[in-house]
Design a protein around this motif. Sequence first.
Motif, short mmCIF file in Angstrom:
data_model
loop_
_atom_site.label_atom_id
_atom_site.label_comp_id
_atom_site.label_asym_id
_atom_site.label_seq_id
_atom_site.Cartn_x
_atom_site.Cartn_y
_atom_site.Cartn_z
N ALA A 126 0.80 -1.22 0.00
CA ALA A 126 0.00 0.00 0.00
C ALA A 126 0.84 1.28 0.00
CB ALA A 126 -0.96 -0.01 1.19
N VAL A 129 2.37 1.71 -3.54
CA VAL A 129 1.43 2.21 -4.54
C VAL A 129 1.13 3.68 -4.31
CG1 VAL A 129 -0.91 1.94 -5.44
CG2 VAL A 129 0.42 -0.07 -4.85
N ALA A 130 0.96 4.07 -3.06
CA ALA A 130 0.69 5.48 -2.77
C ALA A 130 1.87 6.36 -3.17
CB ALA A 130 0.39 5.65 -1.28
N SER A 133 2.12 6.48 -7.23
CA SER A 133 0.93 7.04 -7.88
C SER A 133 0.71 8.50 -7.53
CB SER A 133 -0.30 6.24 -7.47
OG SER A 133 -0.52 6.32 -6.07
N GLY A 134 1.46 9.02 -6.56
CA GLY A 134 1.26 10.40 -6.18
C GLY A 134 1.58 11.39 -7.27
N TRP A 143 -4.18 12.37 -9.44
CA TRP A 143 -4.47 11.08 -8.80
C TRP A 143 -5.02 11.31 -7.41
CZ3 TRP A 143 -3.92 6.09 -10.72
CH2 TRP A 143 -4.01 5.06 -9.79
N ASP A 145 -6.57 9.89 -3.57
CA ASP A 145 -6.23 8.86 -2.59
C ASP A 145 -7.11 7.62 -2.76
OD1 ASP A 145 -4.28 10.46 -1.52
OD2 ASP A 145 -5.56 11.27 0.08
N THR A 148 -5.77 5.00 -5.12
CA THR A 148 -4.75 4.11 -4.56
C THR A 148 -5.41 2.93 -3.86
OG1 THR A 148 -3.23 5.97 -4.26
CG2 THR A 148 -2.81 3.98 -2.97
N THR A 151 -6.82 0.57 -6.39
CA THR A 151 -5.77 -0.22 -7.02
C THR A 151 -5.40 -1.42 -6.15
OG1 THR A 151 -4.89 1.76 -8.10
CG2 THR A 151 -3.42 -0.14 -7.93
N GLY A 221 -6.15 -1.01 2.53
CA GLY A 221 -5.62 0.17 1.85
C GLY A 221 -5.97 1.46 2.57
N THR A 225 -2.95 3.74 3.98
CA THR A 225 -2.73 5.05 3.36
C THR A 225 -3.34 6.19 4.15
OG1 THR A 225 -4.72 4.80 1.99
CG2 THR A 225 -2.65 3.99 1.08
N THR A 227 -6.55 6.96 4.30
CA THR A 227 -7.68 7.56 3.58
C THR A 227 -8.87 7.69 4.53
OG1 THR A 227 -6.94 6.54 1.52
CG2 THR A 227 -9.21 7.31 1.60
#
Length: 286
Positions: A126, A129-130, A133-134, A143, A145, A148, A151, A221, A225, A227
Motif C-alpha cells: 500500500a 502504490v501510494a 501514484s502520487g 491522482w 487517494d 490508490t 488499485t 488500503g 494510506t 484515507t
Amino acid sequence: MRRAIAALAGLAAFVLLWEGYKAVGNPEGTVVLGVRILPRADDLSMPHLLDVARRLGRPELTGGRPVWHVVLDACLFTLGITAAGFAAGALVGFVLAALMQRFRVVERGLLPYVVLSQTVPLVALAPLVAGWSGALSFGPYPWQDWMTVSTIAAYLAFFPVAVGLLRGLQSPSASGVELMRSYAAGWWRTFVKLRLPSALPFLFPALRLAGAAAVVGAVVGEISTGTRGGIGRLVIEYSREATSDPAKVYTAMLGAALLGLAVAAFVSLLELPLMRHRRRVEVNVI
C-alpha cells in the motif's frame, strides 16, 4: 430457503459460540506452554454481543449521530472504492484468463507470476502504490487517494477471477471442442459459444471470492494510506477507544464484515438469472 436457513443457523452458532466461550472462558485467556491459544474472555476483549448492538444505537459522540449512521456512511464510502477496484480487478483477471487459455506459452510463462503476486504483503504494498501514484494525473485531474485504495482492491480481486475463469475456460470436453472445429468455428466463436458458457459455474464463485477480497484490500488500503471516510479508517479511530469503549470497536468491525457479505450477495444475485438461463439451455439441448 435452504440458504436462508443455513445462514441463520450459522449466525446462531456464532452467537452461541461467542457467548458460550465468554461464559466459561478464562478472563486472562487459555495459556499452554507460555503461548495463549484462546483469547481473553473479559468484557474489554470480548464484550457481549448485546452490548455491541446497543452501542450501535447510541451517539458516537455526545450530541452526535448514532454509531450505526456513522458506520453506514463509512461502509457506503468504502463500497464505492471497492466497486471500482472489483470492476478493474475482474476485467484484468478476465483478460489474463482469456490470454492464458488462448496461448499455452502465455499460461506457462504468466501463471506462476500470477500466483506469486499474491504473496506480497498488502501492508508493504500500500505505501509503495501510494508513493509511485502520487505523481500521476489524468490530464487536469490529479491522482486521488481513493484511486490508490481501489488499485489495492483490484490487486486482490484479479487473482481469483484469473485462476477460476482459466479453469472454467479449459473445462469443455475434447469432443465439444472438436465439434466446434468441425463446424469451422474459429477461436473467438468457440470462446463465446462453448468455453465462456461452460466457465460460468467456475466464474461466479471466483467473483464472490474476488468481491470479498476487494473489500479486504479496500479496508487494508484505507488503513495503510490513511484515507479518511471509509470503514478501514473508522476501525483505526474506534480502536483508540478500545480501553474505554470496547463495544464501539466491534461496531466498525461488524460494518466491515457486513460489507463483505453484501458484496458477495450482490454477485450471487447476478448469478441467478444467468445460471437459470444456462440450465434451461442444457435441458432444451438434452
